[in-house]
Design a protein around this motif. Structure first.
Motif, PDB file in Angstrom:
ATOM      1  N   ARG A  85      29.576  48.547  34.868  1.00 50.69           N
ATOM      2  CA  ARG A  85      30.730  48.205  34.045  1.00 50.69           C
ATOM      3  C   ARG A  85      30.864  46.685  33.931  1.00 50.69           C
ATOM      4  O   ARG A  85      31.148  46.149  32.864  1.00 50.69           O
ATOM      5  CB  ARG A  85      32.000  48.818  34.635  1.00 50.69           C
ATOM      6  N   ALA A  86      30.616  45.999  35.050  1.00 56.10           N
ATOM      7  CA  ALA A  86      30.674  44.533  35.031  1.00 56.10           C
ATOM      8  C   ALA A  86      29.620  43.972  34.080  1.00 56.10           C
ATOM      9  O   ALA A  86      29.874  42.996  33.362  1.00 56.10           O
ATOM     10  CB  ALA A  86      30.460  43.976  36.441  1.00 56.10           C
ATOM     11  N   GLY A  87      28.430  44.578  34.063  1.00 61.40           N
ATOM     12  CA  GLY A  87      27.371  44.132  33.164  1.00 61.40           C
ATOM     13  C   GLY A  87      27.735  44.331  31.707  1.00 61.40           C
ATOM     14  O   GLY A  87      27.506  43.459  30.871  1.00 61.40           O
ATOM     15  N   ILE A  88      28.322  45.488  31.395  1.00 61.84           N
ATOM     16  CA  ILE A  88      28.733  45.769  30.015  1.00 61.84           C
ATOM     17  C   ILE A  88      29.829  44.801  29.586  1.00 61.84           C
ATOM     18  O   ILE A  88      29.786  44.255  28.483  1.00 61.84           O
ATOM     19  CB  ILE A  88      29.205  47.234  29.886  1.00 61.84           C
ATOM     20  N   GLU A  89      30.815  44.584  30.464  1.00 59.71           N
ATOM     21  CA  GLU A  89      31.904  43.655  30.136  1.00 59.71           C
ATOM     22  C   GLU A  89      31.365  42.245  29.935  1.00 59.71           C
ATOM     23  O   GLU A  89      31.743  41.554  28.990  1.00 59.71           O
ATOM     24  CB  GLU A  89      32.956  43.659  31.240  1.00 59.71           C
ATOM     25  N   THR A  90      30.471  41.826  30.806  1.00 60.36           N
ATOM     26  CA  THR A  90      29.903  40.483  30.717  1.00 60.36           C
ATOM     27  C   THR A  90      29.083  40.335  29.435  1.00 60.36           C
ATOM     28  O   THR A  90      29.196  39.326  28.733  1.00 60.36           O
ATOM     29  CB  THR A  90      29.044  40.176  31.958  1.00 60.36           C
ATOM     30  N   THR A 101      30.567  29.840  29.257  1.00 59.36           N
ATOM     31  CA  THR A 101      30.172  29.483  30.623  1.00 59.36           C
ATOM     32  C   THR A 101      30.567  30.602  31.574  1.00 59.36           C
ATOM     33  O   THR A 101      31.380  31.469  31.254  1.00 59.36           O
ATOM     34  CB  THR A 101      30.860  28.180  31.082  1.00 59.36           C
ATOM     35  N   ARG A 102      30.005  30.565  32.775  1.00 55.88           N
ATOM     36  CA  ARG A 102      30.338  31.548  33.806  1.00 55.88           C
ATOM     37  C   ARG A 102      31.840  31.529  34.101  1.00 55.88           C
ATOM     38  O   ARG A 102      32.477  32.572  34.224  1.00 55.88           O
ATOM     39  CB  ARG A 102      29.531  31.243  35.064  1.00 55.88           C
ATOM     40  N   THR A 103      32.421  30.341  34.169  1.00 55.52           N
ATOM     41  CA  THR A 103      33.864  30.220  34.428  1.00 55.52           C
ATOM     42  C   THR A 103      34.673  30.884  33.322  1.00 55.52           C
ATOM     43  O   THR A 103      35.650  31.580  33.584  1.00 55.52           O
ATOM     44  CB  THR A 103      34.261  28.729  34.561  1.00 55.52           C
ATOM     45  N   GLU A 104      34.262  30.692  32.070  1.00 51.96           N
ATOM     46  CA  GLU A 104      34.969  31.324  30.946  1.00 51.96           C
ATOM     47  C   GLU A 104      34.841  32.846  31.006  1.00 51.96           C
ATOM     48  O   GLU A 104      35.795  33.568  30.717  1.00 51.96           O
ATOM     49  CB  GLU A 104      34.428  30.780  29.620  1.00 51.96           C
ATOM     50  N   ILE A 105      33.679  33.338  31.407  1.00 47.50           N
ATOM     51  CA  ILE A 105      33.496  34.785  31.573  1.00 47.50           C
ATOM     52  C   ILE A 105      34.463  35.304  32.630  1.00 47.50           C
ATOM     53  O   ILE A 105      35.133  36.317  32.443  1.00 47.50           O
ATOM     54  CB  ILE A 105      32.035  35.123  31.947  1.00 47.50           C
ATOM     55  N   GLU A 106      34.550  34.584  33.732  1.00 48.28           N
ATOM     56  CA  GLU A 106      35.449  34.995  34.815  1.00 48.28           C
ATOM     57  C   GLU A 106      36.910  34.956  34.382  1.00 48.28           C
ATOM     58  O   GLU A 106      37.693  35.834  34.745  1.00 48.28           O
ATOM     59  CB  GLU A 106      35.218  34.117  36.046  1.00 48.28           C
ATOM     60  N   GLU A 107      37.283  33.954  33.588  1.00 50.61           N
ATOM     61  CA  GLU A 107      38.665  33.879  33.092  1.00 50.61           C
ATOM     62  C   GLU A 107      38.996  35.058  32.192  1.00 50.61           C
ATOM     63  O   GLU A 107      40.065  35.643  32.283  1.00 50.61           O
ATOM     64  CB  GLU A 107      38.889  32.565  32.330  1.00 50.61           C
ATOM     65  N   ILE A 108      38.075  35.427  31.323  1.00 52.97           N
ATOM     66  CA  ILE A 108      38.317  36.539  30.403  1.00 52.97           C
ATOM     67  C   ILE A 108      38.352  37.860  31.158  1.00 52.97           C
ATOM     68  O   ILE A 108      39.224  38.691  30.931  1.00 52.97           O
ATOM     69  CB  ILE A 108      37.243  36.561  29.290  1.00 52.97           C
ATOM     70  N   ARG A 109      37.407  38.068  32.086  1.00 51.20           N
ATOM     71  CA  ARG A 109      37.354  39.323  32.839  1.00 51.20           C
ATOM     72  C   ARG A 109      38.454  39.404  33.881  1.00 51.20           C
ATOM     73  O   ARG A 109      38.866  40.491  34.264  1.00 51.20           O
ATOM     74  CB  ARG A 109      36.010  39.465  33.551  1.00 51.20           C
ATOM     75  N   GLY A 110      38.888  38.254  34.393  1.00 49.54           N
ATOM     76  CA  GLY A 110      39.920  38.260  35.422  1.00 49.54           C
ATOM     77  C   GLY A 110      39.373  38.457  36.822  1.00 49.54           C
ATOM     78  O   GLY A 110      40.131  38.588  37.775  1.00 49.54           O
ATOM     79  N   SER A 112      35.646  37.458  39.461  1.00 47.80           N
ATOM     80  CA  SER A 112      34.450  36.631  39.518  1.00 47.80           C
ATOM     81  C   SER A 112      33.231  37.444  39.075  1.00 47.80           C
ATOM     82  O   SER A 112      33.188  38.662  39.195  1.00 47.80           O
ATOM     83  CB  SER A 112      34.237  36.072  40.927  1.00 47.80           C
ATOM     84  N   VAL A 113      32.254  36.728  38.550  1.00 53.04           N
ATOM     85  CA  VAL A 113      31.049  37.357  38.045  1.00 53.04           C
ATOM     86  C   VAL A 113      29.947  37.184  39.075  1.00 53.04           C
ATOM     87  O   VAL A 113      29.641  36.068  39.482  1.00 53.04           O
ATOM     88  CB  VAL A 113      30.606  36.722  36.700  1.00 53.04           C
ATOM     89  N   SER A 114      29.339  38.276  39.443  1.00 52.10           N
ATOM     90  CA  SER A 114      28.228  38.246  40.385  1.00 52.10           C
ATOM     91  C   SER A 114      27.025  37.607  39.708  1.00 52.10           C
ATOM     92  O   SER A 114      26.760  37.848  38.526  1.00 52.10           O
ATOM     93  CB  SER A 114      27.903  39.676  40.811  1.00 52.10           C
ATOM     94  N   ASP A 119      21.981  37.774  36.044  1.00 51.92           N
ATOM     95  CA  ASP A 119      20.528  37.846  36.226  1.00 51.92           C
ATOM     96  C   ASP A 119      19.958  39.106  35.570  1.00 51.92           C
ATOM     97  O   ASP A 119      18.898  39.069  34.956  1.00 51.92           O
ATOM     98  CB  ASP A 119      20.153  37.832  37.705  1.00 51.92           C
ATOM     99  N   GLN A 120      20.670  40.236  35.701  1.00 52.03           N
ATOM    100  CA  GLN A 120      20.209  41.488  35.103  1.00 52.03           C
ATOM    101  C   GLN A 120      20.164  41.379  33.581  1.00 52.03           C
ATOM    102  O   GLN A 120      19.213  41.811  32.946  1.00 52.03           O
ATOM    103  CB  GLN A 120      21.100  42.649  35.523  1.00 52.03           C
ATOM    104  N   LEU A 121      21.199  40.758  32.997  1.00 48.20           N
ATOM    105  CA  LEU A 121      21.238  40.595  31.542  1.00 48.20           C
ATOM    106  C   LEU A 121      20.129  39.659  31.062  1.00 48.20           C
ATOM    107  O   LEU A 121      19.527  39.882  30.007  1.00 48.20           O
ATOM    108  CB  LEU A 121      22.606  40.090  31.100  1.00 48.20           C
ATOM    109  N   VAL A 122      19.837  38.627  31.850  1.00 46.15           N
ATOM    110  CA  VAL A 122      18.746  37.708  31.520  1.00 46.15           C
ATOM    111  C   VAL A 122      17.411  38.437  31.652  1.00 46.15           C
ATOM    112  O   VAL A 122      16.531  38.317  30.801  1.00 46.15           O
ATOM    113  CB  VAL A 122      18.794  36.446  32.411  1.00 46.15           C
TER     114      VAL A 122
END
Length: 188
Positions: A85-90, A101-110, A112-114, A119-122
């Motif tokens: 679910r975290a991967g789909i949201e990200t 940026t990673r910080t912006e992803i974390e702000e939107i998701r609420g 922290s992003v692992s 890495d999986q998406l890359v």
């Protein structure tokens, strides 16, 4: 060389390719003086309405089965690796808000992003590192790739469904969530 001969060469190059090719990659394989863009346009028109179509996904070109015939080639396979679910949201955040940026992803998701999620998406080839932001710390940005567009059958990020489309499809079931969802409309 005639336009027909150039289109024939580009057709052969694309059929033999194991992955979608950019116009520049096609041009490298053609004799000097050939116009790959004109040949691609000619081929695209030629294959309209046929069993395969020449499609553009971002900056790359490939032959794909016509959408109305895909059911003939569908086969059931066991998906060995599903996105969390975290991967789909990200992935959705990168697709709709990228470059992000990673910080912006974390702000939107609420949350922290692992590192493993990104890495999986890359690793899947759907997300890549973009340019660094010219801000303190010069954080890296993430953007979607042509492989992402190709996998989801999109020509560009502007083809992503907007909020109204997602609501109409029933993908956003909770009305309370729908009102506060930070999902921009794609730019056309």
């Amino acid at each position: 060389m005639t336009p027909e001969e150039q289109a024939r060469m580009v057709e052969a190059i694309l059929f033999a390719a194991t992955e979608p090719l950019t116009t520049a990659q096609i041009a490298q394989r053609l004799p000097p003086g050939c116009d790959p863009r004109a040949a691609l346009d000619r081929l695209r028109r030629h294959y309209e309405g046929r069993g395969v179509n020449l499609v553009r996904a971002g900056a790359t070109w490939a032959f794909r089965t016509a959408p109305d015939l895909r059911h003939l080639l569908t086969r059931e396979i066991v998906e060995q690796r599903k996105l969390s679910r975290a991967g789909i949201e990200t992935l959705a955040i990168v697709a709709y808000h990228g470059p992000v940026t990673r910080t912006e992803i974390e702000e939107i998701r609420g949350v922290s992003v692992s590192k493993g999620t990104l890495d999986q998406l890359v690793e899947l080839g759907w997300v890549r590192l973009g340019r660094r932001r010219p801000t303190p710390g010069r954080p890296a940005t993430y953007v979607t790739t042509d492989a992402f567009l190709d996998h989801f059958g999109l020509e560009s990020a502007a083809d992503l469904p907007g909020l109204a489309d997602l609501k109409a499809s029933g993908f956003l079931g909770d009305p309370a969530v729908q009102e506060d969802l930070p999902l921009p409309e794609p730019e056309k």
